[in-house]
Design an enzyme around this catalytic site. Structure first.
Site, PDB file in Angstrom:
ATOM      1  N   LEU A  35      14.248   2.822  -3.918  1.00 12.73           N
ATOM      2  CA  LEU A  35      13.085   2.610  -4.993  1.00 12.73           C
ATOM      3  C   LEU A  35      12.973   1.241  -5.468  1.00 12.73           C
ATOM      4  O   LEU A  35      13.850   0.313  -5.507  1.00 12.73           O
ATOM      5  CB  LEU A  35      13.560   3.565  -6.294  1.00 12.73           C
ATOM      6  CG  LEU A  35      13.633   4.935  -5.829  1.00 12.73           C
ATOM      7  CD1 LEU A  35      13.716   5.853  -7.123  1.00 12.73           C
ATOM      8  CD2 LEU A  35      12.514   5.686  -4.919  1.00 12.73           C
ATOM      9  N   HIS A  36      11.613   0.830  -5.734  1.00  7.54           N
ATOM     10  CA  HIS A  36      11.491  -0.649  -6.163  1.00  7.54           C
ATOM     11  C   HIS A  36      10.433  -0.444  -7.365  1.00  7.54           C
ATOM     12  O   HIS A  36      10.210   0.689  -7.938  1.00  7.54           O
ATOM     13  CB  HIS A  36      10.821  -1.419  -5.175  1.00  7.54           C
ATOM     14  CG  HIS A  36       9.730  -0.761  -4.438  1.00  7.54           C
ATOM     15  ND1 HIS A  36       8.638  -0.529  -4.997  1.00  7.54           N
ATOM     16  CD2 HIS A  36       9.479  -0.493  -3.162  1.00  7.54           C
ATOM     17  CE1 HIS A  36       7.663   0.030  -4.025  1.00  7.54           C
ATOM     18  NE2 HIS A  36       8.449   0.280  -3.080  1.00  7.54           N
ATOM     19  N   ALA A  37       9.967  -1.507  -7.748  1.00  6.58           N
ATOM     20  CA  ALA A  37       9.142  -1.600  -9.160  1.00  6.58           C
ATOM     21  C   ALA A  37       7.606  -0.681  -8.978  1.00  6.58           C
ATOM     22  O   ALA A  37       7.382  -0.106  -9.873  1.00  6.58           O
ATOM     23  CB  ALA A  37       8.766  -3.132  -9.480  1.00  6.58           C
ATOM     24  N   HIS A  39       7.675   2.275  -7.409  1.00  6.01           N
ATOM     25  CA  HIS A  39       8.236   3.512  -7.719  1.00  6.01           C
ATOM     26  C   HIS A  39       8.512   3.760  -9.097  1.00  6.01           C
ATOM     27  O   HIS A  39       8.105   4.543  -9.753  1.00  6.01           O
ATOM     28  CB  HIS A  39       9.273   3.701  -6.994  1.00  6.01           C
ATOM     29  CG  HIS A  39       9.253   3.975  -5.374  1.00  6.01           C
ATOM     30  ND1 HIS A  39       9.966   2.826  -4.677  1.00  6.01           N
ATOM     31  CD2 HIS A  39       8.687   4.647  -4.675  1.00  6.01           C
ATOM     32  CE1 HIS A  39       9.627   3.013  -3.357  1.00  6.01           C
ATOM     33  NE2 HIS A  39       8.833   4.238  -3.318  1.00  6.01           N
ATOM     34  N   GLY A 150       1.107   6.138  -5.041  1.00  5.24           N
ATOM     35  CA  GLY A 150       0.797   4.614  -5.040  1.00  5.24           C
ATOM     36  C   GLY A 150      -0.518   4.375  -4.334  1.00  5.24           C
ATOM     37  O   GLY A 150      -0.700   5.046  -3.153  1.00  5.24           O
TER      38      GLY A 150
END
Ligand code: PAF
Length: 283
Positions: A35-37, A39, A150
């Protein structure tokens, strides 16, 4: 943070949330983990829509990876993922095993015909079949009211919208904007594969998008002119290999001759051994 690992647990949790809340259900954020920004923004949006009722699934889905693709080396960062999800408002994590999602002898798949062969589907045969299958399983298991995705995966969104509508799944798809690094690179778990040199080269995807947006702002509407201009930008990064540059209807993913408000301009390219995608909906 509660971690559920079976479909029965997820379904029971979801049904318990529904009790006494005017029938409103849960928000699902399906992920492959790492997970990153990007997500984080999906989880935050889900938590705003359904506070206290957000399920984040973390599952590296084998059926959406081709035999030569990066399933084995896909980043797995479960502990950090749980911390990020909790911070952003997740209520539970659903982290099933492969056997839980695909019981021995599984032979049922979801195929969204036509759409699944366009854009990424052209160079990743079978990819969208795997995505549609796992997302259908997740939506059904979670009995999700809302599911968050997204805009970066614009073709995936088109496939899943069609699937939800065709199968009458009753889940509303919510699409959140692309999250970018300060220099414009779209966030992706696969950015972790890039060497520092490739990281710089990867900016060409965003440059091509900005060039096309600027031309449209100046009045250019011809699809071939816009695609040619984007190809021109890619020549500045000769080590980057274009997979596709397309101007398509955002719902059908069919190529269009003329850009109109909402038309999807999408690119995919290989930077070293990493395939990256990016897109914009034209104004
Ligand atoms: O976009 C992704 O991360 C995956 O394709 C998804 C939707 C979680 C399905 O595995």
């Amino acid at each position: 943070m509660q971690i559920l690992t079976t479909v029965n647990e997820l379904r029971a949790w979801s049904r318990a949330q529904r009790c006494g809340v005017n029938g409103e259900g849960i928000a699902l954020v399906p992920t492959l983990g790492a997970l990153h920004a990007g997500h984080a923004s999906l989880i935050r949006a889900a938590a705003e829509a359904r506070p206290g009722r957000v399920a984040v699934s973390i599952f590296v889905n084998p059926t959406q990876f081709g035999p030569e693709e990066d399933y084995a080396r896909y980043p797995r960062t479960f502990k950090a993922d749980c911390a990020l999800a909790e911070r952003e408002g997740a209520t539970i994590i659903f982290a099933p095993s492969v056997e839980e999602m695909y019981p021995v002898g599984s032979s049922t798949f979801v195929e969204v015909e036509g759409l699944s062969e366009r854009l990424d589907g052209q160079s990743r045969p079978g990819h969208f079949r795997g995505v549609a299958t796992v997302v259908a399983k997740l939506m059904i298991a979670a009995e999700a009211d809302l599911a968050f995705f997204g805009q970066k995966d614009a073709a995936q969104v088109a496939v899943l919208r069609r699937m939800v509508s065709d199968l009458r799944l009753g889940t509303t798809i919510v699409v959140c904007p692309i999250v970018r690094e300060a220099d414009g690179l779209a966030l992706s778990s696969r950015n972790a594969y890039l060497t520092p040199v490739e990281r710089k080269q990867a900016l060409v995807l965003n440059r091509a998008i900005r060039r096309v947006e600027a031309l449209v702002a100046d009045g250019e509407r011809s699809s071939s002119s816009l695609i040619d201009a984007a190809r021109g930008v890619f020549t500045e990064a000769p080590d980057v290999r274009v997979d596709y540059i397309e101007l398509v209807d955002w719902q059908t993913l069919w190529p269009v001759l003329t850009a109109a408000p909402g038309t999807l301009f999408a690119v995919a390219a290989w930077v070293g051994t990493t395939r990256l995608i990016d897109n914009t909906r034209l104004r």
